[in-house]
Design an enzyme around this catalytic site. Structure first.
Site, PDB file in Angstrom:
ATOM      1  CG  ASP A 189      -2.028   1.242   1.507  1.00 20.69           C
ATOM      2  OD1 ASP A 189      -2.626   0.925   0.020  1.00 20.69           O
ATOM      3  OD2 ASP A 189      -1.571   2.102   2.480  1.00 20.69           O
ATOM      4  CG  HIS A 221      -4.466   9.913   0.034  1.00 24.29           C
ATOM      5  ND1 HIS A 221      -2.934  10.232  -0.447  1.00 24.29           N
ATOM      6  CD2 HIS A 221      -4.147   9.246   1.307  1.00 24.29           C
ATOM      7  CE1 HIS A 221      -1.736   9.214   0.795  1.00 24.29           C
ATOM      8  NE2 HIS A 221      -3.185   9.002   2.076  1.00 24.29           N
TER       9      HIS A 221
END
Length: 283
Positions: free
Chosen positions: A49, A113
């Site tokens: 990630d 995000h």
């Protein structure tokens, strides 16, 4: 049935599979990212990630290439940063930059995000994600740090014909920031919940409840926390640059927390240790 290994997966709304634990690289310096990611893959992690904001996308992708495994065996995530939430064109620039930095054929999962940029910026970024997903450059798409009002805004946009599907919602989640309202909303829609900072950035390791459970199961407090995430149905993203802890965080499939254990981790505390755009009323 509980997951049995680091290679076990959950099916996303996109139809693709996501490994049940991810290796996080937030705040991992670029000059060590490749080395520790290669090591994580050697240990058995299959899910990395990253994010454009972390400035280590290239190093993560280099590690994936150096692993010697087929690309299809590894799951790679990146994210459109806050700096590129100015709308469709701005988001496209970020996606292109992430693809170029990684120099790989496709990104398994690309997230927004955080819900900055106002409605126009958020929906423009989603439109860009859908476009790249249709082109095969991104396989699955989702969001991070979205509040329920942001999620409902996006859901309405998708239903209006914008297309795409929310495959993942990523949040800071642990017993001291459980986000039950968000996780309920996501799981009702079969959206995979990813938990970043599942170890609470090591700020709660001496909590009596963790110490007691660690002693009971002959595990570390970190392993208790990763196991808690798994049993909640989440995909935890523990991070470390220390070899022994990278290994430790993966050794969570040989024990199970009882319902009593899980109940003991209902702390009644809501204290995130990271930023919290999901609850920023100005966004």
């Amino acid at each position: 049935m509980a997951p049995v290994s680091l290679q076990s997966t959950l099916k996303m709304n996109s139809g693709y599979e996501i490994p049940v634990i991810g290796f996080g690289v937030y705040q991992t310096p670029p000059d060590v990212t490749e080395k520790v990611t290669v090591r994580a893959i050697e240990i058995g992690y299959r899910h990395v990630d990253s994010a454009k904001y972390y400035e280590n996308e290239k190093e993560c992708a280099d590690a994936i290439r150096k692993s010697g495994l087929e690309r299809s065996k590894l799951f790679y995530t990146s994210k459109i940063p806050v700096s590129h939430m100015g709308g469709y064109e701005n988001a496209k620039e970020a996606i292109e930059s992430s693809l170029e930095a990684a120099n790989i054929d496709y990104i398994d999962l690309m997230l927004i995000h955080a819900p900055y940029g106002g409605k126009e910026g958020r929906l423009g970024a989603w439109r860009a994600l859908v476009e790249y997903q249709k082109a095969g450059k991104i396989r699955s798409i989702g969001v991070s740090n979205y509040g329920i009002h942001h999620l409902e805004e996006l859901e309405a946009y998708i239903k209006s014909g914008a297309g795409g599907e929310i495959s993942v919602g990523q949040y800071e989640i642990h017993p001291w920031c459980p986000r039950d309202d968000l996780t309920e909303w996501l799981q009702k829609r079969n959206i995979v919940v990813e938990a970043y900072s599942p170890l609470v950035q090591a700020t709660r390791m001496k909590e009596p409840v963790l110490q007691n459970l660690a002693k009971k199961h002959n595990k570390t407090p970190a392993q208790i926390l990763v196991r808690w995430s798994l049993q909640k149905g989440y995909v935890p993203l523990p991070k470390s640059v220390t070899d022994s802890r990278i290994i430790e965080n993966s050794q969570v499939f040989d024990f199970e927390l009882s319902q009593e254990d899980m109940n003991s981790l209902v702390t009644g505390i809501d204290a995130p240790v990271c930023w919290d755009p999901a609850r920023d009323s100005k966004l």
